[in-house]
Design a protein around this motif. Structure first.
Motif, PDB file in Angstrom:
ATOM      1  N   THR A  20      27.811 -21.639  -1.056  1.00 54.79           N
ATOM      2  CA  THR A  20      29.000 -21.327  -1.850  1.00 54.79           C
ATOM      3  C   THR A  20      30.129 -20.786  -0.999  1.00 54.79           C
ATOM      4  OG1 THR A  20      28.163 -19.125  -2.371  1.00 54.79           O
ATOM      5  CG2 THR A  20      27.679 -20.894  -3.949  1.00 54.79           C
ATOM      6  N   GLY A  21      29.864 -20.424   0.243  1.00 52.03           N
ATOM      7  CA  GLY A  21      30.929 -19.954   1.119  1.00 52.03           C
ATOM      8  C   GLY A  21      31.489 -18.620   0.693  1.00 52.03           C
ATOM      9  N   CYS A  22      30.695 -17.627   0.574  1.00 55.01           N
ATOM     10  CA  CYS A  22      31.125 -16.300   0.150  1.00 55.01           C
ATOM     11  C   CYS A  22      31.698 -15.497   1.309  1.00 55.01           C
ATOM     12  CB  CYS A  22      29.963 -15.538  -0.476  1.00 55.01           C
ATOM     13  SG  CYS A  22      29.422 -16.250  -2.017  1.00 55.01           S
ATOM     14  N   ASP A  23      32.676 -16.051   1.980  1.00 56.39           N
ATOM     15  CA  ASP A  23      33.309 -15.334   3.072  1.00 56.39           C
ATOM     16  C   ASP A  23      34.345 -14.377   2.497  1.00 56.39           C
ATOM     17  OD1 ASP A  23      31.906 -16.714   5.026  1.00 56.39           O
ATOM     18  OD2 ASP A  23      33.388 -18.336   5.090  1.00 56.39           O
ATOM     19  N   PRO A  24      34.526 -13.240   3.129  1.00 55.57           N
ATOM     20  CA  PRO A  24      35.554 -12.317   2.646  1.00 55.57           C
ATOM     21  C   PRO A  24      36.945 -12.912   2.867  1.00 55.57           C
ATOM     22  CG  PRO A  24      34.637 -11.567   4.726  1.00 55.57           C
ATOM     23  CD  PRO A  24      33.830 -12.749   4.299  1.00 55.57           C
ATOM     24  N   ILE A  25      37.881 -12.487   2.062  1.00 58.78           N
ATOM     25  CA  ILE A  25      39.256 -12.959   2.193  1.00 58.78           C
ATOM     26  C   ILE A  25      39.908 -12.159   3.311  1.00 58.78           C
ATOM     27  CG2 ILE A  25      41.470 -13.196   1.034  1.00 58.78           C
ATOM     28  CD1 ILE A  25      39.825 -13.123  -1.605  1.00 58.78           C
ATOM     29  N   VAL A  26      40.224 -12.824   4.393  1.00 62.51           N
ATOM     30  CA  VAL A  26      40.821 -12.160   5.537  1.00 62.51           C
ATOM     31  C   VAL A  26      42.117 -12.890   5.869  1.00 62.51           C
ATOM     32  CG1 VAL A  26      40.516 -11.525   7.941  1.00 62.51           C
ATOM     33  CG2 VAL A  26      38.548 -11.527   6.419  1.00 62.51           C
ATOM     34  N   PRO A  27      43.238 -12.177   5.904  1.00 63.29           N
ATOM     35  CA  PRO A  27      44.504 -12.837   6.218  1.00 63.29           C
ATOM     36  C   PRO A  27      44.576 -13.178   7.703  1.00 63.29           C
ATOM     37  CG  PRO A  27      44.829 -10.502   6.034  1.00 63.29           C
ATOM     38  CD  PRO A  27      43.407 -10.762   5.649  1.00 63.29           C
ATOM     39  N   ASP A  28      45.415 -14.139   8.039  1.00 61.27           N
ATOM     40  CA  ASP A  28      45.617 -14.478   9.447  1.00 61.27           C
ATOM     41  C   ASP A  28      46.124 -13.258  10.202  1.00 61.27           C
ATOM     42  OD1 ASP A  28      44.803 -17.067   9.046  1.00 61.27           O
ATOM     43  OD2 ASP A  28      46.818 -17.782   8.616  1.00 61.27           O
ATOM     44  N   SER A  29      47.158 -12.648   9.687  1.00 63.03           N
ATOM     45  CA  SER A  29      47.680 -11.420  10.275  1.00 63.03           C
ATOM     46  C   SER A  29      48.681 -10.812   9.297  1.00 63.03           C
ATOM     47  CB  SER A  29      48.350 -11.682  11.621  1.00 63.03           C
ATOM     48  OG  SER A  29      49.582 -12.335  11.447  1.00 63.03           O
ATOM     49  N   PRO A  30      48.833  -9.505   9.324  1.00 59.96           N
ATOM     50  CA  PRO A  30      49.802  -8.876   8.427  1.00 59.96           C
ATOM     51  C   PRO A  30      51.233  -9.362   8.681  1.00 59.96           C
ATOM     52  CG  PRO A  30      48.322  -7.246   9.341  1.00 59.96           C
ATOM     53  CD  PRO A  30      48.050  -8.532  10.060  1.00 59.96           C
ATOM     54  N   GLU A  31      51.533  -9.709   9.917  1.00 61.98           N
ATOM     55  CA  GLU A  31      52.892 -10.137  10.249  1.00 61.98           C
ATOM     56  C   GLU A  31      53.253 -11.458   9.566  1.00 61.98           C
ATOM     57  OE1 GLU A  31      50.616  -9.321  12.717  1.00 61.98           O
ATOM     58  OE2 GLU A  31      51.372  -7.279  12.881  1.00 61.98           O
ATOM     59  N   ASP A  32      52.240 -12.275   9.268  1.00 63.50           N
ATOM     60  CA  ASP A  32      52.487 -13.563   8.623  1.00 63.50           C
ATOM     61  C   ASP A  32      52.750 -13.431   7.126  1.00 63.50           C
ATOM     62  OD1 ASP A  32      52.120 -14.840  11.036  1.00 63.50           O
ATOM     63  OD2 ASP A  32      50.016 -15.295  10.655  1.00 63.50           O
ATOM     64  N   GLY A  33      52.555 -12.245   6.590  1.00 63.68           N
ATOM     65  CA  GLY A  33      52.791 -12.036   5.174  1.00 63.68           C
ATOM     66  C   GLY A  33      51.702 -12.593   4.290  1.00 63.68           C
ATOM     67  N   GLN A  34      50.550 -12.870   4.846  1.00 59.22           N
ATOM     68  CA  GLN A  34      49.434 -13.379   4.063  1.00 59.22           C
ATOM     69  C   GLN A  34      48.787 -12.229   3.304  1.00 59.22           C
ATOM     70  OE1 GLN A  34      48.470 -16.649   4.026  1.00 59.22           O
ATOM     71  NE2 GLN A  34      50.137 -17.198   5.372  1.00 59.22           N
ATOM     72  N   TYR A  35      48.488 -12.450   2.051  1.00 60.76           N
ATOM     73  CA  TYR A  35      47.822 -11.427   1.264  1.00 60.76           C
ATOM     74  C   TYR A  35      46.314 -11.535   1.398  1.00 60.76           C
ATOM     75  CZ  TYR A  35      52.241 -10.499  -1.088  1.00 60.76           C
ATOM     76  OH  TYR A  35      53.524 -10.173  -1.371  1.00 60.76           O
ATOM     77  N   ALA A  36      45.656 -10.405   1.482  1.00 62.06           N
ATOM     78  CA  ALA A  36      44.203 -10.375   1.523  1.00 62.06           C
ATOM     79  C   ALA A  36      43.640 -10.333   0.107  1.00 62.06           C
ATOM     80  CB  ALA A  36      43.710  -9.167   2.319  1.00 62.06           C
ATOM     81  N   THR A  37      44.489 -10.113  -0.865  1.00 60.74           N
ATOM     82  CA  THR A  37      44.057 -10.085  -2.259  1.00 60.74           C
ATOM     83  C   THR A  37      44.513 -11.384  -2.927  1.00 60.74           C
ATOM     84  OG1 THR A  37      46.078  -8.860  -2.801  1.00 60.74           O
ATOM     85  CG2 THR A  37      44.093  -7.572  -2.459  1.00 60.74           C
ATOM     86  N   GLN A  38      43.739 -11.847  -3.887  1.00 60.16           N
ATOM     87  CA  GLN A  38      44.048 -13.123  -4.530  1.00 60.16           C
ATOM     88  C   GLN A  38      44.978 -12.993  -5.716  1.00 60.16           C
ATOM     89  OE1 GLN A  38      40.080 -14.546  -5.336  1.00 60.16           O
ATOM     90  NE2 GLN A  38      40.169 -15.913  -3.576  1.00 60.16           N
ATOM     91  N   THR A  39      44.968 -11.852  -6.364  1.00 54.71           N
ATOM     92  CA  THR A  39      45.806 -11.648  -7.544  1.00 54.71           C
ATOM     93  C   THR A  39      46.521 -10.314  -7.421  1.00 54.71           C
ATOM     94  OG1 THR A  39      43.982 -10.593  -8.718  1.00 54.71           O
ATOM     95  CG2 THR A  39      44.263 -12.965  -9.052  1.00 54.71           C
ATOM     96  N   PRO A  40      47.661 -10.190  -8.075  1.00 55.73           N
ATOM     97  CA  PRO A  40      48.358  -8.896  -8.030  1.00 55.73           C
ATOM     98  C   PRO A  40      47.584  -7.832  -8.795  1.00 55.73           C
ATOM     99  CG  PRO A  40      49.510 -10.442  -9.468  1.00 55.73           C
ATOM    100  CD  PRO A  40      48.388 -11.194  -8.841  1.00 55.73           C
ATOM    101  N   MET A  41      47.723  -6.604  -8.344  1.00 56.49           N
ATOM    102  CA  MET A  41      47.109  -5.481  -9.051  1.00 56.49           C
ATOM    103  C   MET A  41      47.933  -5.192 -10.301  1.00 56.49           C
ATOM    104  SD  MET A  41      46.419  -2.695  -6.076  1.00 56.49           S
ATOM    105  CE  MET A  41      45.535  -3.097  -4.594  1.00 56.49           C
ATOM    106  N   SER A  42      47.346  -4.460 -11.215  1.00 55.99           N
ATOM    107  CA  SER A  42      48.140  -4.003 -12.360  1.00 55.99           C
ATOM    108  C   SER A  42      49.123  -2.952 -11.842  1.00 55.99           C
ATOM    109  CB  SER A  42      47.225  -3.390 -13.424  1.00 55.99           C
ATOM    110  OG  SER A  42      46.717  -2.151 -12.975  1.00 55.99           O
ATOM    111  N   ALA A  43      50.117  -2.637 -12.644  1.00 59.28           N
ATOM    112  CA  ALA A  43      51.113  -1.644 -12.243  1.00 59.28           C
ATOM    113  C   ALA A  43      50.467  -0.285 -11.968  1.00 59.28           C
ATOM    114  CB  ALA A  43      52.190  -1.518 -13.312  1.00 59.28           C
TER     115      ALA A  43
END
Length: 160
Positions: A20-43
């Motif tokens: 199933t490929g249960c790899d953690p979500i890891v962004p390329d780098s913070p500088e690239d603006g990639q999010y490590a989260t898939q959905t926005p948090m609630s307010a």
């Protein structure tokens, strides 16, 4: 026989996870603006998150501000290593904030927070250089106080 069944079930579970490929979500780098989260948090979640991160920054700034204030009276032999540690902590927090998706409608606030965090790191790096060079550091008190006020003000925006 029971041991064999347990081993078989464990093997099947590991195989299923691998397939199933249960790899953690890891962004390329913070500088690239990639999010490590898939959905926005609630307010509410994002408000709590931001306030926790800002608290880490304000603790580092307050400690260095106190040391700068007291530096004229007595030197602290570990100030350089403590300052380097503060900078590393602040950079780690900045990286985490950069890759965490904000709540809906808070992208501009997130960008302002990141800008304020980078400014605080810049002041801390200037402070480190002054400590290394043995220069007076009392002039940094105002910078750290402004950084503190700016960050806490941005954190308060999330209480709307």
């Amino acid at each position: 026989m029971k041991k064999g069944n347990k081993c078989l079930i464990a093997l099947m579970f590991v195989s299923l996870l691998t397939l199933t490929g249960c790899d953690p979500i890891v962004p390329d780098s913070p500088e690239d603006g990639q999010y490590a989260t898939q959905t926005p948090m609630s307010a509410v979640e994002y408000s709590i998150y931001v306030n926790k991160q800002v608290t880490v920054y304000t603790q580092q700034l307050t400690t260095r501000m106190t040391m700068a204030r007291n530096a004229e009276n007595a030197g602290y032999e570990n100030e350089l290593s403590q300052t380097k540690n503060s900078i590393e902590i602040m950079k780690d927090v900045l990286d985490e904030v950069t890759v965490t998706m904000p709540s809906n409608g808070r992208e501009n606030d997130r960008k302002e927070l990141i800008k304020a965090m980078k400014t605080a790191i810049g002041h801390m790096e200037d402070y480190q250089k002054a400590v290394e060079d043995g220069k007076s550091v009392s002039g940094f008190i105002g910078n750290f106080q402004n950084d503190f006020n700016g960050l806490t003000g941005l954190a308060n925006m999330y209480y709307e």
